[in-house]
Structures are given as structure tokens and as C-alpha cells.
Design a protein around this motif. Sequence first.
Motif, short mmCIF file in Angstrom:
data_model
loop_
_atom_site.label_atom_id
_atom_site.label_comp_id
_atom_site.label_asym_id
_atom_site.label_seq_id
_atom_site.Cartn_x
_atom_site.Cartn_y
_atom_site.Cartn_z
N ARG A 131 0.75 78.94 47.49
CA ARG A 131 -0.46 78.20 47.16
C ARG A 131 -1.51 78.34 48.25
N VAL A 132 -1.06 78.37 49.50
CA VAL A 132 -1.99 78.56 50.60
C VAL A 132 -2.65 79.94 50.50
N LEU A 133 -1.85 80.96 50.26
CA LEU A 133 -2.39 82.32 50.17
C LEU A 133 -3.34 82.47 48.98
N ALA A 134 -3.06 81.73 47.88
CA ALA A 134 -3.92 81.82 46.70
C ALA A 134 -5.33 81.31 46.98
N PHE A 166 6.72 91.90 60.32
CA PHE A 166 5.76 91.11 61.08
C PHE A 166 4.31 91.33 60.62
N LEU A 167 4.13 91.83 59.40
CA LEU A 167 2.80 91.95 58.82
C LEU A 167 2.47 90.68 58.05
N LEU A 168 1.21 90.58 57.55
CA LEU A 168 0.83 89.42 56.78
C LEU A 168 1.66 89.33 55.50
N ILE A 169 2.04 88.10 55.14
CA ILE A 169 2.80 87.88 53.92
C ILE A 169 1.90 88.20 52.72
N PHE A 170 2.44 88.92 51.75
CA PHE A 170 1.64 89.31 50.61
C PHE A 170 2.21 88.72 49.32
N LEU A 171 1.44 87.88 48.66
CA LEU A 171 1.73 87.31 47.35
C LEU A 171 2.94 86.38 47.34
N VAL A 172 4.14 86.91 47.54
CA VAL A 172 5.35 86.10 47.42
C VAL A 172 5.99 85.94 48.79
N THR A 184 14.84 81.55 49.32
CA THR A 184 14.16 81.04 48.13
C THR A 184 12.66 81.25 48.28
N ARG A 185 11.95 81.22 47.17
CA ARG A 185 10.50 81.41 47.21
C ARG A 185 9.84 80.21 47.86
N CYS A 186 8.88 80.49 48.73
CA CYS A 186 8.14 79.42 49.40
C CYS A 186 6.87 79.15 48.59
N ARG A 187 6.93 78.22 47.67
CA ARG A 187 5.81 77.93 46.79
C ARG A 187 4.60 77.40 47.57
#
Length: 238
Positions: free
Chosen positions: A57-60, A8-14, A50-53
Motif C-alpha cells: 500500500r505504501v508503494l502504491a 538490496f534493490l528497491l522493492i518492486f510491487l510485491v 508472507t506478503r507484506c500488504r
Amino acid sequence: MTLRLVCFLLIFLVGMQCTKGHISCSGCCTDGAMADECECLMCREPETATRCRAMERVLAGVSVPCPFRQHGCAEMIPYASKEAHEGSCRYAPCHRPIPSCTGYAGKSLVDHVQVDHPDVHRTRVKPGCLTALRMRSSEQARMLWLDNCAELLLVAGTDVPGGRSLSIVWLMDELFEVEDELKYRIEVVGKDGVLSLSGPTKGVERFDRPYQASAFLFVPNAIWDSHPEDIPVFIHLK
């Protein structure tokens, strides 16, 4: 099916998602969790992760304030560079070599000693010459100033049983870069002889972990106690 916990922490990178759209960080998705026919970490149904692309992109494009802003850092950091910035930020809280110091932030080690420890005595040392100084039994550190303006700290640690540890720290300012090492020799004169330690020391701008001398001269309490006011210490730097 294996039960797994979600941080439940912030998603990091992937970011990883199941077919129902539930998103988890890659840290929670272990090798087993990313295999086919494994459970979703949110809905607990057998799904394929699967990876959430789109989330990546939002995190980038997200920037966050430096966690050390209360110490003076005003930078906004790209989310993907957050961990790298925290490891190199000059405003990060630092450890200190002086035993009684509680730490500092927002400045180099040499500035910290000069500004926050005005009670530390200074002794001028000439390169290549054996300089005598007398340390009081209550002194935890002594600033050594070379003719070329290099600043070193002689630390009298109390972390060894039955005595004290004398070590040398070369204090570096971020604007003053020198690659060469300084060689030192510490000598303490006692009634039964001379204790000596010699070796090289490299410049340190700050300590990211608790200070631990790579080498130190052990001086038994018997020597300190034999000099009620101060103890003769000799320093040689080159």
C-alpha cells in the motif's frame, strides 16, 4: 537450509516479510524461498514468508521521477508503473540507423535526422516513378522525400564484409500515423548488370534496440570502387 543472496534493490510491487518483520522483494523470494519452513533472506532463520500488504500500500502511493528527466521528461511516475513507463517514454535514449550516429533522445527519428544530421542530402521522389540519384562513396544515408510528405531514409551500412548494405527506413512522426505499408525497389547499376531489391517497409518512430535491416541490398566494394565520385542508385516507391 539453502543460502540465498539478497539484491538490496528497491522493492518492486510485491513485498515479502518473515514473522520478525524483515522485508524482501518478490524477486529475491524464489519459489523455494516462499515455501513453508524456509529461511528468511535477512535473518537467515527458518521462517514462513508472507506478503507484506502494508508495504504494498505504501508503494502504491509513491511516485518517482522519470529516469530520463535529463533528456526532457518531467513526469512523476507511480512506482508500480515505473517499468511500463520506461519502455514507452518518448525521452528514452534511442538507437539510430545512420552508422556514425551515437544515438539521441527526446525526439522522433524523423526530427533527429532533420535536426541532428543536416549533412544528409535530400532527394525528392515521385510515387510510382523510378528516381535516379547518385550517392557519394562517403555517404552513409540519403533522405527520400515523397510528394505526400512521407520521409524515408536510404541507409548505406558498412556492417557487411566486402561491400555495403542498402536498406530503406520509413521515418514516422508521432503526430503522423499511417497504417499502410510503402513498397520500394532499390536498383544499383554496375558494369556487369543491375542489382535489385524490392519489398515493403513500415513506418518507424524510434528504435529501442540497435538498427538491423530486415532486408538489404548487398553492393560489393568492386561496384563502389568502379565509381570514384558517386554511384548510380535508382529508387522506386509506391
